[in-house]
Design an enzyme around this catalytic site. Structure first.
Site, PDB file in Angstrom:
ATOM      1  N   HIS A  56       0.666  -1.152   0.023  1.00  0.00           N
ATOM      2  CA  HIS A  56       0.160   0.020  -0.134  1.00  0.00           C
ATOM      3  C   HIS A  56       0.949   1.316  -0.128  1.00  0.00           C
ATOM      4  O   HIS A  56       1.144   1.826   1.129  1.00  0.00           O
ATOM      5  CB  HIS A  56      -0.858  -0.011   1.129  1.00  0.00           C
ATOM      6  CG  HIS A  56      -2.123   1.058   1.158  1.00  0.00           C
ATOM      7  ND1 HIS A  56      -3.188   0.879   1.902  1.00  0.00           N
ATOM      8  CD2 HIS A  56      -1.830   2.109   0.676  1.00  0.00           C
ATOM      9  CE1 HIS A  56      -3.942   2.032   1.781  1.00  0.00           C
ATOM     10  NE2 HIS A  56      -3.231   2.676   0.790  1.00  0.00           N
ATOM     11  N   HIS A 177     -11.074   0.072   0.726  1.00  0.00           N
ATOM     12  CA  HIS A 177     -10.827   1.224   1.789  1.00  0.00           C
ATOM     13  C   HIS A 177     -12.203   1.303   2.474  1.00  0.00           C
ATOM     14  O   HIS A 177     -13.192   1.893   1.889  1.00  0.00           O
ATOM     15  CB  HIS A 177     -10.411   2.524   0.946  1.00  0.00           C
ATOM     16  CG  HIS A 177     -10.448   3.887   1.677  1.00  0.00           C
ATOM     17  ND1 HIS A 177      -9.326   4.539   2.150  1.00  0.00           N
ATOM     18  CD2 HIS A 177     -11.564   4.460   2.425  1.00  0.00           C
ATOM     19  CE1 HIS A 177      -9.575   5.653   2.669  1.00  0.00           C
ATOM     20  NE2 HIS A 177     -11.014   5.576   3.171  1.00  0.00           N
ATOM     21  N   ASP A 303       0.767   2.666   3.861  1.00  0.00           N
ATOM     22  CA  ASP A 303      -0.101   3.846   3.053  1.00  0.00           C
ATOM     23  C   ASP A 303       0.742   4.932   3.077  1.00  0.00           C
ATOM     24  O   ASP A 303       0.288   6.204   3.572  1.00  0.00           O
ATOM     25  CB  ASP A 303      -1.439   4.020   4.206  1.00  0.00           C
ATOM     26  CG  ASP A 303      -2.258   4.699   3.705  1.00  0.00           C
ATOM     27  OD1 ASP A 303      -2.342   5.150   2.427  1.00  0.00           O
ATOM     28  OD2 ASP A 303      -3.426   5.143   4.417  1.00  0.00           O
TER      29      ASP A 303
END
Length: 428
Positions: A56, A177, A303
């Site tokens: 990610h 998500h 992320d």
């Protein structure tokens, strides 16, 4: 390529071993090894891991090269010990066609600091209304197997079901998500005591948990694979644990910042702590750590979300959501999981290399440190402690929540198929 002899490293944190790299491959692992003409790396006391894999990452190119590019992002990845990253689809244009994912894939090939595997969008333009060209992206040179509208939730249950059905045909996976949009309109931070005291719009835990519950049931119905991005609440942990007990094909990730930071930091109104999903409570943090330790949460994913200075150095309400994370992830995991006794280094290798490689089907990555395997490796000085200084980051952006914070561990070397991308903490 010349031979490289890594001498005396603790392989996966265990016994000291010598590791001989010959070309792109690990030639031998043992004790007392020697090789004529080999470059010798003295690694006594350091830990040798398989190269890290991030499922990610936001590389921003094409379209937001002011915040990151494939070059700067992969340099940051190599600095953090990564040999492969999966690039999210929320670029401009969106990576919803074979042409865009191939562009990102080729840029990764050109720069060579780590392998770049594009993630394709689930829906056209991330708009949630029409499936993107999933089959064409999979059949392209990029060979996309992971699809996500990350940054936005696939909130339409029919679209989500169709996506799960479509990717099942070629063994793909949909990475969700989890954010019910109607429950998070105007949300600025975690909904709770702190949001009430500060008067900021709350992002309730149920907005994440309700989507996860729906999607694991859809995955069970279809018989397909679903992956939960940046899981952040104790309730989400329990839903995933329940789903796995039923044999549902669900995997989940947690970010380093959700393992360490809490919503109490928002009291500073410093936009560096603004992120989606938001920082949660201490109870959530402890639940996430325990779930990562017991395997309910499968992997750590960064992320990594770079933003230019002007998008974060402003009032809280106007600031962009996101944090950079590639260059600090391993240190945060050492702080929260290893130094607390929740994971050993073999467990870190599993959660940050082997399993993300398996989930994303990253060929040649996440492999054991043994003879005959690709020489994708990371050497870590685990005894090091130092303050985080974003001025030294390889990333183009500096929006780290750890500036000035002392963290343990330092990646000293990274090898991608036997080629050094980081030597003594410096990029080659």
């Amino acid at each position: 390529m010349s031979k490289i002899l890594i001498r005396g490293a603790k392989v996966l944190g265990g016994e000291q071993r010598d590791v001989l790299i010959d070309g792109e491959t690990i030639a031998e692992v043992g004790t007392g090894l020697s090789a004529e003409g080999a470059e010798v790396i003295e690694a006594e006391g350091k830990v040798l891991l398989p190269g890290l894999v991030d499922l990610h990452t936001h590389l921003r190119e094409p379209g937001r090269e002011d915040s990151e590019t494939v070059l700067t992002g992969t340099r940051a990845a190599a600095s953090g010990g990564y040999t492969a990253v999966f690039a999210m689809a929320n670029t401009f244009p969106v990576a919803d066609t074979a042409g865009v994912v191939e562009q990102v894939w080729r840029l990764g090939k050109e720069h060579g600091y780590c392998d770049v595997q594009p993630i394709g969008a689930v829906t056209v333009g991330l708009e949630g209304r029409k499936l993107a060209e999933l089959g064409a992206m999979h059949e392209s040179a990029a060979g996309v197997t992971v699809f996500s509208d990350d940054g936005k939730c696939v909130d339409d249950a029919v679209i989500m079901r169709r996506a799960l059905e479509y990717v099942k045909a070629f063994g793909g996976i949909v990475a969700q998500h989890a954010q019910e949009p109607r429950l998070t309109e105007g949300a600025q931070m975690n909904e709770g005591v702190v949001s009430a005291e500060l008067g900021l719009g709350g992002w309730p835990a149920v907005a994440e948990e309700s989507i996860i519950a729906r999607d694991v049931l859809l995955a069970e119905h279809v018989g397909s694979r679903v992956h939960i991005c940046h899981l952040s609440t104790a309730g989400s942990v329990e839903i995933v644990r329940w789903a796995k007990s039923r044999g549902i094909q669900v995997t989940a990730e947690v970010t380093p910042h959700h393992l360490l930071l809490t919503d109490e930091l928002v009291r500073t109104y410093n936009p560096v702590y603004k992120v989606n999903p938001p920082l949660r409570t201490e109870r959530d943090v402890m639940a996430l750590r325990e779930a990562l330790a017991d395997g309910t949460i499968d992997i750590v994913a960064t992320d990594h979300a770079p933003h230019p200075h002007e998008d974060k150095d402003c009032e809280w309400a106007a600031a962009a959501m996101g944090m950079v994370g590639l260059e600090t992830a391993l240190s945060v995991v050492q702080e929260t999981m290893v130094d607390t006794g929740l994971l050993d280094w073999a467990g870190v290798a599993d959660r940050m290399s082997a399993k993300p490689a398996q989930i994303g089907q990253a060929t040649g990555h996440g492999r054991p440190v043994s003879a005959g395997e690709p020489a994708n490796l990371t050497l870590v000085d685990t005894a090091y402690r130092g303050q985080v200084d974003p001025a030294g980051f390889a990333s183009r952006s500096r929006n780290t929540p750890y500036q000035g914070r002392e963290l343990p561990g330092r990646v000293t070397h990274t090898w991608l198929r036997g080629k050094a991308t980081l030597v003594d903490g410096k990029l080659t």
